[in-house]
Scaffold this motif. Structure first.
Motif, PDB file in Angstrom:
ATOM      1  N   LYS A   1       0.713  -1.293   0.011  1.00  0.00           N
ATOM      2  CA  LYS A   1      -0.088  -0.197  -0.127  1.00  0.00           C
ATOM      3  C   LYS A   1       0.900   1.381   0.036  1.00  0.00           C
ATOM      4  CE  LYS A   1      -3.868  -2.132   2.811  1.00  0.00           C
ATOM      5  NZ  LYS A   1      -4.872  -2.037   1.768  1.00  0.00           N
ATOM      6  N   GLU A   2       0.297   2.212  -0.668  1.00  0.00           N
ATOM      7  CA  GLU A   2       0.984   3.535  -0.571  1.00  0.00           C
ATOM      8  C   GLU A   2       1.683   4.125   0.816  1.00  0.00           C
ATOM      9  OE1 GLU A   2      -1.731   3.591  -4.319  1.00  0.00           O
ATOM     10  OE2 GLU A   2      -1.602   3.158  -2.223  1.00  0.00           O
ATOM     11  N   GLU A   3       0.881   3.686   1.896  1.00  0.00           N
ATOM     12  CA  GLU A   3       1.276   4.334   3.246  1.00  0.00           C
ATOM     13  C   GLU A   3       2.439   3.600   3.730  1.00  0.00           C
ATOM     14  OE1 GLU A   3      -2.900   1.975   3.743  1.00  0.00           O
ATOM     15  OE2 GLU A   3      -1.977   3.175   2.055  1.00  0.00           O
TER      16      GLU A   3
ATOM     17  N   SER B   1      -5.655  -0.607  -5.376  1.00  0.00           N
ATOM     18  CA  SER B   1      -7.236  -0.040  -5.128  1.00  0.00           C
ATOM     19  C   SER B   1      -7.442   1.527  -5.271  1.00  0.00           C
ATOM     20  CB  SER B   1      -7.758  -0.506  -3.507  1.00  0.00           C
ATOM     21  OG  SER B   1      -6.685   0.072  -2.674  1.00  0.00           O
ATOM     22  N   LYS B   2      -6.371   2.342  -4.841  1.00  0.00           N
ATOM     23  CA  LYS B   2      -6.671   3.685  -4.955  1.00  0.00           C
ATOM     24  C   LYS B   2      -6.963   4.058  -6.505  1.00  0.00           C
ATOM     25  CE  LYS B   2      -3.871   6.809  -2.839  1.00  0.00           C
ATOM     26  NZ  LYS B   2      -2.730   7.230  -1.968  1.00  0.00           N
TER      27      LYS B   2
ATOM     28  N   TYR C   1       0.494   7.208  -5.950  1.00  0.00           N
ATOM     29  CA  TYR C   1      -0.479   6.096  -6.529  1.00  0.00           C
ATOM     30  C   TYR C   1       0.353   4.895  -7.000  1.00  0.00           C
ATOM     31  CZ  TYR C   1      -4.163   9.234  -5.985  1.00  0.00           C
ATOM     32  OH  TYR C   1      -5.099  10.380  -5.536  1.00  0.00           O
TER      33      TYR C   1
ATOM     34  N   ASP D   1      -4.486  12.775  -4.430  1.00  0.00           N
ATOM     35  CA  ASP D   1      -3.398  12.546  -3.608  1.00  0.00           C
ATOM     36  C   ASP D   1      -1.891  12.472  -4.295  1.00  0.00           C
ATOM     37  OD1 ASP D   1      -2.179  11.784  -1.186  1.00  0.00           O
ATOM     38  OD2 ASP D   1      -3.112   9.756  -0.717  1.00  0.00           O
TER      39      ASP D   1
ATOM     40  N   GLU E   1     -10.176   2.854  -7.402  1.00  0.00           N
ATOM     41  CA  GLU E   1     -11.330   3.589  -7.051  1.00  0.00           C
ATOM     42  C   GLU E   1     -11.662   4.953  -8.026  1.00  0.00           C
ATOM     43  OE1 GLU E   1     -10.337   4.498  -2.995  1.00  0.00           O
ATOM     44  OE2 GLU E   1     -10.946   2.232  -2.482  1.00  0.00           O
TER      45      GLU E   1
END
Length: 316
Positions: free
Chosen positions: A121-123, A280-281, A235, A232, A284
């Motif tokens: 995930k990006e985070e 998923s980002k 990605y 954001d 979406e």
């Protein structure tokens, strides 16, 4: 986004840059700008400033980088960290001071920690240590991501970073000394088929899992980011699907038409057990890959066959 905007694609002759150029041209973008490394040394700040002053791009897509495999990263760590930072810093800072309205920075999934949870995930960025074999390149790319984030925060500019998974496709590198796993397999299976279906020896156990994205899908993601203001700063770009290296080999063997034996040399290293992107980002927001792996491999193999003479001269 009007089709007349002047779009500078840094690295437009590379696999990714050329795919972006083809995509934009097919959509009717008429004001594309590129410069070869002989025409413009992106490591030289004054040259980059002079180029921007002369051509005044509205948008910049940074697909330029010094790239290489594990051996090159290990042997030339200084060049990999310094030259990549020089390239991206010159482009990003000159774009900012030249009032470029949009900047798209392309990186790599290697920015994420070696032992980050899967899928990535990006985070997870900067939450743990990197893979040592390519940390020099990864650190450079991380500075690019954070620099674009800083510009978004301080100047409210539309600067965004896209991190692709393993890319492959037309205009790929098929040099067995420097190529990545998928194009290397294509060449190995092809040459073995030409050699009376000789056996093919591949590194490792074949059990690690990897994700692959066809380069034209990457270009679609870049154009999506170009034509939309993404909310954001970072990605992931990928398929969200992976397979074992053994499954990859079987798919390539089928496409190429090789009918010999595959030998797995498990004395050679496997690398990271799994490396899958969470996309998923982007899903979406409305972007999703279109080209499945077997179709992409067929397109890549067709291009390889059309350019067979170049690799025989060690130019591919």
């Amino acid at each position: 986004m009007t089709r007349e905007k002047k779009i500078y694609i840094a690295g437009h002759n590379g696999m990714v840059g050329s795919a972006i150029w083809r995509n934009l041209s097919s959509r009717g973008y008429t004001n594309l700008l590129g410069a070869s490394s002989k025409e413009l040394d992106l490591r030289d700040q004054n040259s980059v400033k002079d180029f921007f002053n002369e051509h005044k791009p509205d948008i910049v897509i940074d697909a330029a980088a010094k790239v290489g495999g594990i051996l090159a990263n290990n042997d030339f760590p200084y060049q990999f960290i310094m030259e990549n930072m020089q390239i991206q810093n010159n482009l990003i800072d000159t774009a900012l001071t030249s009032q470029v309205e949009k900047f798209i920075f392309l990186g790599s999934s290697c920015i994420y920690p070696k032992f980050a949870p899967q899928p990535l995930k990006e985070e997870y960025l900067l939450t743990d240590t990197l893979e040592p074999t390519n940390e020099w390149y990864a650190i450079a790319k991380i500075t690019g991501v954070k620099t674009c984030q800083a510009i978004r925060k301080q100047y409210n500019k539309d600067y965004v970073s896209l991190m692709p998974t393993n890319l492959y496709g037309t205009h790929d590198n098929f040099d067995l000394k420097t190529s990545h796993v998928l194009p290397a397999m294509i060449r190995k299976f092809h040459e073995a088929k030409e050699n009376n279906n000789a056996s093919v020896t591949l590194w490792g156990s074949g059990t690690p899992m990897r994700e692959f994205l066809f380069v034209d899908d990457m270009a679609e993601a870049v154009v999506f980011a170009l034509e939309n203001k993404l909310p954001d700063y970072l990605y992931n770009i990928g398929t969200g699907l992976d397979l074992t290296i053994k499954e990859l080999a079987a798919t390539i063997q089928k496409v190429v038409g090789h009918q010999g034996e595959i030998i797995w040399d498990d004395t050679k290293p496997d690398g990271t057990p799994r490396k899958l992107m969470d996309v998923s980002k982007m899903h979406e927001l409305g972007w999703k890959h279109k080209i499945n792996l077997e179709t992409g491999i067929q397109k890549t193999y067709d291009w390889f066959l059309e350019n067979e003479g170049k690799y025989k001269e060690n130019k591919l």
